[in-house]
Write a protein that holds these residues in place. Structure first.
Motif, PDB file in Angstrom:
ATOM      1  N   THR A  27       1.263 -21.819   2.179  1.00 27.69           N
ATOM      2  CA  THR A  27       0.319 -21.527   3.380  1.00 27.69           C
ATOM      3  C   THR A  27       0.493 -22.148   4.614  1.00 27.69           C
ATOM      4  O   THR A  27       0.431 -21.617   5.696  1.00 27.69           O
ATOM      5  N   ILE A  28       0.778 -23.410   4.328  1.00 27.23           N
ATOM      6  CA  ILE A  28       1.124 -24.127   5.682  1.00 27.23           C
ATOM      7  C   ILE A  28       2.278 -23.894   6.162  1.00 27.23           C
ATOM      8  O   ILE A  28       2.425 -23.831   7.496  1.00 27.23           O
ATOM      9  N   GLY A  29       3.230 -23.686   5.446  1.00 27.92           N
ATOM     10  CA  GLY A  29       4.895 -23.193   5.788  1.00 27.92           C
ATOM     11  C   GLY A  29       4.642 -21.816   6.551  1.00 27.92           C
ATOM     12  O   GLY A  29       5.333 -21.750   7.387  1.00 27.92           O
ATOM     13  N   ASN A  30       3.818 -20.978   5.922  1.00 25.69           N
ATOM     14  CA  ASN A  30       3.693 -19.660   6.548  1.00 25.69           C
ATOM     15  C   ASN A  30       2.492 -18.989   6.059  1.00 25.69           C
ATOM     16  O   ASN A  30       2.159 -18.736   4.957  1.00 25.69           O
ATOM     17  N   PRO A  31       1.310 -18.835   7.148  1.00 29.32           N
ATOM     18  CA  PRO A  31      -0.022 -18.320   6.949  1.00 29.32           C
ATOM     19  C   PRO A  31       0.055 -17.033   5.883  1.00 29.32           C
ATOM     20  O   PRO A  31      -0.843 -16.516   5.649  1.00 29.32           O
ATOM     21  N   ALA A  32       1.222 -16.118   6.180  1.00 29.44           N
ATOM     22  CA  ALA A  32       1.297 -14.796   5.543  1.00 29.44           C
ATOM     23  C   ALA A  32       1.320 -14.881   4.289  1.00 29.44           C
ATOM     24  O   ALA A  32       0.776 -13.992   3.619  1.00 29.44           O
ATOM     25  N   PHE A  33       1.369 -15.987   3.561  1.00 30.02           N
ATOM     26  CA  PHE A  33       1.504 -16.133   2.286  1.00 30.02           C
ATOM     27  C   PHE A  33      -0.111 -16.029   1.697  1.00 30.02           C
ATOM     28  O   PHE A  33      -0.034 -15.480   0.420  1.00 30.02           O
ATOM     29  N   LEU A  34      -0.984 -16.465   2.144  1.00 28.18           N
ATOM     30  CA  LEU A  34      -2.487 -16.600   1.876  1.00 28.18           C
ATOM     31  C   LEU A  34      -2.907 -15.290   2.267  1.00 28.18           C
ATOM     32  O   LEU A  34      -3.822 -15.332   3.000  1.00 28.18           O
ATOM     33  N   THR A  35      -2.549 -14.296   1.872  1.00 27.85           N
ATOM     34  CA  THR A  35      -3.269 -12.983   2.331  1.00 27.85           C
ATOM     35  C   THR A  35      -3.231 -12.052   1.048  1.00 27.85           C
ATOM     36  O   THR A  35      -2.578 -12.262   0.058  1.00 27.85           O
ATOM     37  N   GLY A  36      -4.344 -11.046   0.910  1.00 29.47           N
ATOM     38  CA  GLY A  36      -4.357 -10.120   0.030  1.00 29.47           C
ATOM     39  C   GLY A  36      -3.144  -9.510  -0.615  1.00 29.47           C
ATOM     40  O   GLY A  36      -2.968  -9.398  -1.490  1.00 29.47           O
ATOM     41  N   ASN A  37      -2.500  -8.787   0.544  1.00 30.73           N
ATOM     42  CA  ASN A  37      -1.404  -8.008   0.188  1.00 30.73           C
ATOM     43  C   ASN A  37      -0.344  -8.800  -0.440  1.00 30.73           C
ATOM     44  O   ASN A  37       0.388  -8.336  -1.309  1.00 30.73           O
ATOM     45  N   ASN A  38      -0.117 -10.047   0.008  1.00 30.34           N
ATOM     46  CA  ASN A  38       0.952 -10.870  -0.525  1.00 30.34           C
ATOM     47  C   ASN A  38       0.682 -11.291  -1.997  1.00 30.34           C
ATOM     48  O   ASN A  38       1.527 -11.393  -2.837  1.00 30.34           O
ATOM     49  N   PHE A  39      -0.677 -11.707  -2.301  1.00 30.87           N
ATOM     50  CA  PHE A  39      -1.041 -11.999  -3.551  1.00 30.87           C
ATOM     51  C   PHE A  39      -0.954 -11.041  -4.641  1.00 30.87           C
ATOM     52  O   PHE A  39      -0.449 -10.987  -5.620  1.00 30.87           O
ATOM     53  N   ILE A  40      -1.008  -9.463  -4.170  1.00 28.41           N
ATOM     54  CA  ILE A  40      -0.996  -8.442  -4.869  1.00 28.41           C
ATOM     55  C   ILE A  40       0.815  -8.375  -5.231  1.00 28.41           C
ATOM     56  O   ILE A  40       0.901  -8.145  -6.432  1.00 28.41           O
ATOM     57  N   THR A  41       1.516  -8.654  -4.202  1.00 29.75           N
ATOM     58  CA  THR A  41       2.858  -8.478  -4.171  1.00 29.75           C
ATOM     59  C   THR A  41       3.376  -9.577  -5.217  1.00 29.75           C
ATOM     60  O   THR A  41       4.329  -8.975  -6.077  1.00 29.75           O
ATOM     61  N   ILE A  42       2.866 -10.817  -5.321  1.00 32.70           N
ATOM     62  CA  ILE A  42       3.147 -11.807  -6.166  1.00 32.70           C
ATOM     63  C   ILE A  42       2.945 -11.527  -7.720  1.00 32.70           C
ATOM     64  O   ILE A  42       3.860 -11.788  -8.550  1.00 32.70           O
ATOM     65  N   LEU A  43       1.543 -10.880  -7.867  1.00 34.60           N
ATOM     66  CA  LEU A  43       1.360 -10.406  -9.353  1.00 34.60           C
ATOM     67  C   LEU A  43       2.205  -9.314  -9.803  1.00 34.60           C
ATOM     68  O   LEU A  43       2.597  -9.377 -10.890  1.00 34.60           O
ATOM     69  N   ARG A  44       2.511  -8.377  -8.745  1.00 33.58           N
ATOM     70  CA  ARG A  44       3.368  -7.216  -9.407  1.00 33.58           C
ATOM     71  C   ARG A  44       4.812  -7.874  -9.566  1.00 33.58           C
ATOM     72  O   ARG A  44       5.226  -7.418 -10.680  1.00 33.58           O
TER      73      ARG A  44
END
Length: 333
Positions: A27-44
């Motif tokens: 998240t520190i490296g790229n704030p886009a990591f801590l988003t709902g869409n990215n979290f769903i992508t990780i789970l997928r």
């Protein structure tokens, strides 16, 4: 809180703690990591690895290892695509037949290894090579395109905001946890992996249990193959390449012992999510794919070394806990 309690908590939930720390770093490296869409992508992304990982977990708990899951996934994607495009078979029937074929592949792997009394790593590697070649033969070495859009649902569909692959992953994880924790069959898997001789003396048919573990692994690899088929939208003879490495890394990080007889579904599933987090986060930070391979390999090596150390420590505790012969005789006197 006592120091021993803190140490036990850290040991029990190491993988969860690492996930939190890794999430903070990315998240520190790229704030886009801590988003709902990215979290769903990780789970997928973790769902397919997770389903295959649960199957490999059964094998490892029973004292084996299965390196053929990647080839099983590849052959399933090819079989389903060929059924739809070239053989005139409805895609749903093709999926059922492909999963049955994957289950048979799992049974064959277990039968060859257990009955042949060969090293699980060597036996499963041989089957991996055979199935990889079969996948190329079936499709002529070329990807199979033109599959029906509706057949991609299990890999790309959603129910509400949740991807279908994630729902399948959760259901399979819950069933596996119930079997391993709440049934006699689950205890047999742990017993076969912990102490083969003691298990046999207790009346457990360890041969059948281990073959069953490989069969379950084949079944779940087949389901993972269906998910992969929907995800890539074609039949790919290379679809499962390197999947076994990601699966092994995930389950070992999740606490499944390479020595057998130890592992929990929840932590193994967390390990699968952790690997997807790692890949996703490194990609968002523009780390090259080759560097990612080095990092994943290093993590796997570290996890195996830690598992080996813990296994040796447990063995030493058991040896020290056994009473010496002189003490035993004195106690009897």
């Amino acid at each position: 809180m006592k120091k021993s309690s803190v140490m036990h908590f850290v040991k029990e939930y190491t993988v969860v703690i690492v996930m939190i720390l890794l999430g903070a770093v990315f998240t520190i490296g790229n704030p886009a990591f801590l988003t709902g869409n990215n979290f769903i992508t990780i789970l997928r992304q973790s769902s397919m690895t997770g389903v295959a990982g649960v199957g490999v977990m059964f094998v490892m708990i029973a004292g084996g290892i299965n390196l053929a899951v990647g080839s099983v996934i590849s052959i399933v994607t090819v079989l389903v695509a060929m059924c739809c495009v070239n053989w005139g078979i409805h895609w749903a029937i093709g999926m059922v037949l492909s999963v049955i074929a994957a289950t048979v592949c799992g049974w064959f792997t277990g039968f060859a290894i257990v009955k042949g009394k060969i090293a699980p790593m060597i036996g499963s590697l041989a089957v991996k090579t055979i199935l990889g070649g079969v996948a190329y033969i079936i499709c002529g070495g070329l990807p199979v395109y033109g599959i029906p859009q509706e057949s991609k649902y299990l890999g790309q569909g959603t129910i509400g905001f949740l991807p279908v692959p994630v729902i399948i992953f959760v259901i399979i994880g819950a069933i596996a946890a119930f079997v391993l924790n709440k049934t006699y069959l689950g205890r047999y898997f742990y017993a076969a992996g912990s102490n083969d001789e003691a298990a046999r003396l207790s009346g457990i048919n360890t041969t059948r249990i281990r073959i069953l573990a490989y069969t379950i692994s084949g079944l779940l690899a087949g389901i993972a193959g269906i998910m992969m088929y929907g995800r890539v939208g074609s039949g790919q003879p290379i679809a499962g390449n390197e999947v076994e490495m990601n699966v092994l890394t995930a389950v070992v990080i999740g606490g499944v012992s390479m020595a057998g007889g130890e592992g929990k579904v929840f932590k193994a599933c967390c390990g699968c999510v952790l690997i997807s987090m790692l890949t996703n986060g490194l990609t968002l930070m523009n780390i090259s794919e080759y560097t990612q391979m080095v990092i994943r390999g290093a993590i796997f090596l570290g996890a195996v070394l830690l598992d080996s150390y813990q296994h040796r420590a447990k063995q030493q505790k058991v040896v020290h806990a056994e009473p010496k012969s002189g003490q035993t005789e004195g106690a009897k006197a």
